[in-house]
Design a protein around this motif. Structure first.
Motif, short mmCIF file in Angstrom:
data_model
loop_
_atom_site.label_atom_id
_atom_site.label_comp_id
_atom_site.label_asym_id
_atom_site.label_seq_id
_atom_site.Cartn_x
_atom_site.Cartn_y
_atom_site.Cartn_z
N VAL A 1 -45.40 16.37 -48.27
CA VAL A 1 -46.79 16.72 -47.91
C VAL A 1 -46.58 16.97 -46.23
CG1 VAL A 1 -48.95 15.88 -47.31
CG2 VAL A 1 -47.85 15.34 -49.33
N ASP A 2 -47.00 18.23 -45.71
CA ASP A 2 -46.93 18.77 -44.53
C ASP A 2 -47.64 17.77 -43.71
OD1 ASP A 2 -47.64 20.26 -42.01
OD2 ASP A 2 -46.35 21.99 -43.07
N PRO A 3 -46.97 17.39 -42.41
CA PRO A 3 -47.96 16.34 -41.52
C PRO A 3 -49.02 17.13 -41.11
CG PRO A 3 -45.42 16.80 -40.94
CD PRO A 3 -45.60 17.86 -42.03
N ASN A 4 -49.12 18.60 -40.82
CA ASN A 4 -50.62 19.15 -40.60
C ASN A 4 -51.43 18.53 -41.57
OD1 ASN A 4 -49.47 20.31 -38.64
ND2 ASN A 4 -49.37 22.37 -39.36
N VAL A 5 -51.10 18.40 -43.05
CA VAL A 5 -52.34 18.17 -43.94
C VAL A 5 -52.45 16.86 -43.80
CG1 VAL A 5 -52.42 17.94 -46.55
CG2 VAL A 5 -51.21 20.12 -45.55
N LEU A 6 -51.83 16.03 -43.38
CA LEU A 6 -51.78 14.45 -43.36
C LEU A 6 -53.01 14.27 -42.05
CD1 LEU A 6 -48.41 13.03 -44.02
CD2 LEU A 6 -50.22 12.77 -45.55
N THR A 7 -52.71 15.00 -41.17
CA THR A 7 -53.37 14.86 -39.99
C THR A 7 -54.80 15.39 -40.12
OG1 THR A 7 -51.40 15.18 -38.68
CG2 THR A 7 -53.64 15.25 -37.59
N ALA A 8 -54.95 16.57 -41.00
CA ALA A 8 -56.52 17.22 -41.19
C ALA A 8 -57.00 16.58 -41.98
CB ALA A 8 -56.29 18.65 -41.94
N ASN A 9 -56.58 15.48 -42.65
CA ASN A 9 -57.25 14.53 -43.73
C ASN A 9 -57.24 13.08 -43.02
OD1 ASN A 9 -58.11 16.36 -45.67
ND2 ASN A 9 -55.99 16.90 -45.63
N GLY A 10 -57.22 12.77 -41.80
CA GLY A 10 -57.06 11.50 -41.16
C GLY A 10 -55.95 10.63 -41.58
N ILE A 11 -55.03 11.05 -41.95
CA ILE A 11 -53.79 10.12 -42.20
C ILE A 11 -52.53 10.39 -41.28
CG2 ILE A 11 -51.97 9.31 -44.00
CD1 ILE A 11 -53.85 10.27 -45.96
N ASP A 12 -52.39 9.12 -40.61
CA ASP A 12 -51.32 9.27 -39.19
C ASP A 12 -49.79 9.78 -39.96
OD1 ASP A 12 -49.65 9.20 -37.26
OD2 ASP A 12 -50.28 7.10 -36.58
N PRO A 13 -49.31 10.77 -39.62
CA PRO A 13 -47.95 11.37 -40.21
C PRO A 13 -46.79 10.40 -39.77
CG PRO A 13 -48.76 12.93 -38.84
CD PRO A 13 -49.74 11.92 -38.63
N ASN A 14 -47.17 9.61 -38.54
CA ASN A 14 -46.32 8.83 -37.79
C ASN A 14 -46.06 7.83 -38.69
OD1 ASN A 14 -45.46 10.61 -35.67
ND2 ASN A 14 -47.26 10.02 -34.95
N GLU A 15 -47.03 7.18 -39.49
CA GLU A 15 -47.03 6.02 -40.37
C GLU A 15 -46.70 6.16 -41.56
OE1 GLU A 15 -50.55 3.64 -39.78
OE2 GLU A 15 -49.62 2.02 -41.02
N TYR A 16 -47.14 7.37 -42.08
CA TYR A 16 -47.23 7.62 -43.60
C TYR A 16 -46.47 9.00 -44.06
CZ TYR A 16 -50.53 3.96 -44.16
OH TYR A 16 -51.29 2.65 -44.28
N SER A 17 -45.67 9.04 -44.89
CA SER A 17 -45.49 10.51 -45.61
C SER A 17 -45.70 10.26 -46.92
CB SER A 17 -43.74 10.50 -45.31
OG SER A 17 -43.27 9.40 -45.90
#
Ligand code: DAH
Length: 346
Positions: free
Chosen positions: A291-307
């Motif tokens: 999952v692209d980090p941009n998608v995680l960020t856009a949906n309120g999930i921190d890409p530094n914590e989750y992948s």
């Protein structure tokens, strides 16, 4: 003679048949040519003239009473007679009820869901009529981005002046359910999302404007590409058989980075090459990636914590490969001669 008349009158009064047929028997016995009442009339001829009047009346009364009783009984029995139904031969074979059966697309869809359920995935669903945000922009398709052209979209005419209904469309992929799931759930997320999708495509043996996809999404701490690969290998073996191999080819999707396309070894020729796999030994079955980090960020999930990883596949395509169906249109025509072939595949 008086005695006989009285006897006969009593018998008429007391007559109580057990079956309808007895009434007619009784009539013949009394009033028939050789009947007892008839015999009395013969006897009457020998009665002394001065008694004729009296006995004539009495015999007449007996005759009337007998006929009245018989007619009344006949009516009564006709009314209560059972309808004339013959009991069928109970040993004859019956007519079997025609049972409906599952559509091959449902069979394959359920099988795919079952396989991922064994890995802990739960089913998530979403609307078929969507907005741009859930289908494109939150999945890292910026406005004007050429990747939007990868899917030819049906837009729905604007029916209202409210700004948020500006961009209503029929979803082109089930990836929109990824966005809806991230909106409502916190990681860890593990969902499998079946659904119908729509694209403005010319209908042919290999494409339709309506078809079905199944999306998968897994988000947690430390999810790696190795997890993705292993999950898909398990899936392919469960679906196509233990000997099945997979291979991944680099690809591009806006919402995953890196992205890959997955092929399975052709289950018809075992990888040697045949007309179905066009001599390559491999069949393409799905797209996937991290999952692209941009998608995680856009949906309120921190890409530094989750992948996480995601994948998406077309159900018709998998059903064609599994059942050896060469024309995708057959799945939409609802011809029972086609559908009945899947009765036993459940
Ligand atoms: N949404 C893609 C399509 O319709 C399929 C897909 C590819 C879904 C990669 C994914 C993925 O989740 O990671 O063509």
């Amino acid at each position: 003679m008086q005695q006989k008349i009285n006897d006969l009158l009593r018998r008429v009064e007391e007559f109580a048949p057990q079956a309808a047929a007895e009434i007619e028997e009784f009539r013949i016995k009394m009033m028939g040519k050789k009947g007892e009442v008839t015999a009395l009339m013969e006897e009457f001829k020998g009665v002394a003239p001065e008694l004729k009047r009296e006995y004539g009346q009495r015999i007449n009364a007996l005759k009337q009473a007998t006929l009245a009783k018989i007619n009344a009984l006949k009516e009564e029995w006709a009314a209560k007679a059972e309808p004339d139904v013959k009991i069928e031969d109970m040993s004859r074979p019956g007519t079997a009820e025609q049972l409906g059966s599952r559509h091959p697309i449902s069979i394959v869809k359920n099988e795919i869901i079952d396989i991922f359920a064994r890995l802990g995935y739960t089913v998530a669903e979403g609307p078929e009529i969507e907005d741009d945000r859930h289908v494109f922009s939150s999945l890292n398709f910026p406005p004007e981005h050429p990747a939007r052209d990868m899917q030819d979209t049906f837009f729905i005419e604007k029916m209202s002046n409210e700004p948020h209904v500006d961009d209503i469309l029929l979803r082109t992929h089930t990836s929109s359910i990824q966005v809806r799931t991230m909106e409502t759930q916190k990681p860890p997320i593990r969902v499998i999302c079946p659904g119908r999708v729509f694209r403005n495509e010319a209908i042919s043996y290999r494409a339709h404007c309506i078809f079905h996809q199944i999306e998968g999404l897994y988000i947690d701490r430390n999810v790696s590409f190795a997890d993705l690969k292993q999950s898909l290998l398990y899936f392919a073996k469960e679906l196509f058989g233990e000997k099945t191999q997979i291979r991944m080819r680099p690809s591009y999707f806006p919402f995953t980075e890196p992205s890959a396309e997955v092929d399975v070894s052709c289950n018809l020729c075992g990888g040697k090459g045949c007309p179905v796999c066009k001599g390559t030994g491999w069949l393409e079955i799905l797209g996937c990636g991290m999952v692209d980090p941009n998608v995680l960020t856009a949906n309120g999930i921190d890409p530094n914590e989750y992948s996480g990883f995601a994948f998406g596949m077309g159900v018709e395509r998998i059903a064609m490969l599994k059942f050896g169906v060469k024309d995708l249109r057959l799945y939409f025509e609802n011809d029972v001669r086609f559908l009945h072939q899947f009765d036993s595949v459940l």
